[in-house]
Design an enzyme around this catalytic site. Structure first.
Site, PDB file in Angstrom:
ATOM      1  N   HIS A  64       0.859  -1.185   0.000  1.00  0.00           N
ATOM      2  CA  HIS A  64       0.000   0.000   0.000  1.00  0.00           C
ATOM      3  C   HIS A  64       0.894   1.233   0.000  1.00  0.00           C
ATOM      4  CE1 HIS A  64       1.113   0.146   4.198  1.00  0.00           C
ATOM      5  NE2 HIS A  64       0.557  -1.029   4.416  1.00  0.00           N
ATOM      6  N   HIS A  67       4.002   1.301   2.192  1.00  0.00           N
ATOM      7  CA  HIS A  67       5.183   0.576   1.685  1.00  0.00           C
ATOM      8  C   HIS A  67       5.905   1.411   0.619  1.00  0.00           C
ATOM      9  CE1 HIS A  67       2.736  -3.096   2.919  1.00  0.00           C
ATOM     10  NE2 HIS A  67       3.888  -3.311   3.527  1.00  0.00           N
TER      11      HIS A  67
END
Ligand code: PAF
Length: 311
Positions: A64, A67
């Site tokens: 997501h 990250h």
């Protein structure tokens, strides 16, 4: 397969990262990448850069925006970025969500391509644990059995064991972790010091969605009403931070008031820890501290934390 390109002292890709499944292949690609960068530098008469730095972003995939923030930081820290994607069975307990943990490799690789990541290490469990298990493990000690470790016995031993393996496989100069997993960060830092790893870690602040919920791969399991309820966690922490000048007890009361008022949130723990020991603060503690929270929203376990400055 698209080959990594070397552009301007950095390994980059034009389309897709190379997805590598074995330890031998990864090591050989990294050696090649380092020598390509060195020879290009030598061709430019530029030998000031030292050995090209390898930066690892360890993940379990289901990437997501949080990250991707780690990946961007990684790109600013070194020439060769490796993102590992491995749902590590060793850090899941019996009855936990190993089987249902989201696995979205194609989408993850596409997202990493857009970030210019050259290498994705995506081993199978067979590659990581050829004997089916790791009989040698890193133990997380006392702090590993508190908070997340109390709710998830063995979780931190499994996490440290795979992180140690990934560091030995990749040999990164730097590894990038997210502050959301504050206890994980503390334990990894302590392992690096205790076991004399040469890798250092870089910690990136929590990324939040509108409304404050900390981004997590597990958020995708939340129903809309649960997602709205889960915002009580970050709201409680923000309220606590705003009154931290009145002490830890007041901060805890204020956070409890917000979180306990949300019926869909089943609080597991809410605690203030000393960042040097990760143990609950003592009455006379002053200065930096961290408030941690964990709760179940439906079947989804969520964690969050915030820095406090105690008087
Ligand atoms: O934070 C995670 O995603 C995991 O605990 C890690 C560090 C990738 C180890 O499996």
């Amino acid at each position: 397969m698209t080959q990594p390109q070397h552009t301007g002292g950095r390994v980059n890709v034009l389309t897709k990262p190379e997805v590598i499944g074995t330890i031998e292949e990864l090591r050989s690609r990294l050696i090649d990448a380092q020598s390509r960068i060195e020879s290009e530098r030598a061709g430019r008469g530029d030998d000031a850069g030292g050995t090209p730095r390898i930066v690892l972003v360890p993940t379990m995939g289901a990437l997501h925006a949080g990250h991707l923030t780690l990946v961007r930081r990684a790109r600013s820290l070194g020439e060769i970025v490796v993102v590992s994607i491995f749902v590590n069975p060793l850090q899941f307990g019996a009855g936990e969500d190993l089987g249902t943990y989201p696995r979205t490799l194609d989408a993850d690789v596409a997202a990493l391509a857009a970030e210019g990541v050259p290498f994705v290490f995506a081993p199978t469990s067979q590659v990581m644990y050829p004997d089916g298990d790791a009989s040698t493990r890193v133990t997380a000690g006392t702090v590993g059995s508190l908070f997340e470790g109390a709710a998830r016995p063995g979780h931190f031993d499994g996490m440290l064991t795979v992180v140690a393996k990934l560091f030995n496989i990749v040999g990164p100069d730097v590894a990038v972790f997210g502050q959301k997993d504050a206890q994980q960060v503390f334990l990894v830092e302590r392992m690096l010091a205790d076991l004399d790893f040469r890798t250092r870690i870089e910690v990136v602040p929590i990324v939040r969605e509108d409304g404050g919920l900390a981004l997590s791969s597990r958020n995708r399991a939340l129903e809309p009403d649960q997602r709205a309820a889960a915002r009580a966690l970050s709201a409680g922490l923000a309220d606590a931070a705003s009154v931290a000048g009145q002490g830890a007890e007041v901060a805890l009361q204020v956070a409890h008031a917000r979180i306990d008022a949300e019926p869909l949130v089943k609080l597991d723990y809410l605690v203030v820890v000393d960042p040097r020991t990760f143990l609950p603060v003592r009455a006379l503690h002053h200065g930096p501290a961290r408030m941690l929270v964990a709760a179940l929203v439906g079947h989804t376990r969520l964690i969050d934390n915030v820095a406090l400055e105690l008087p």
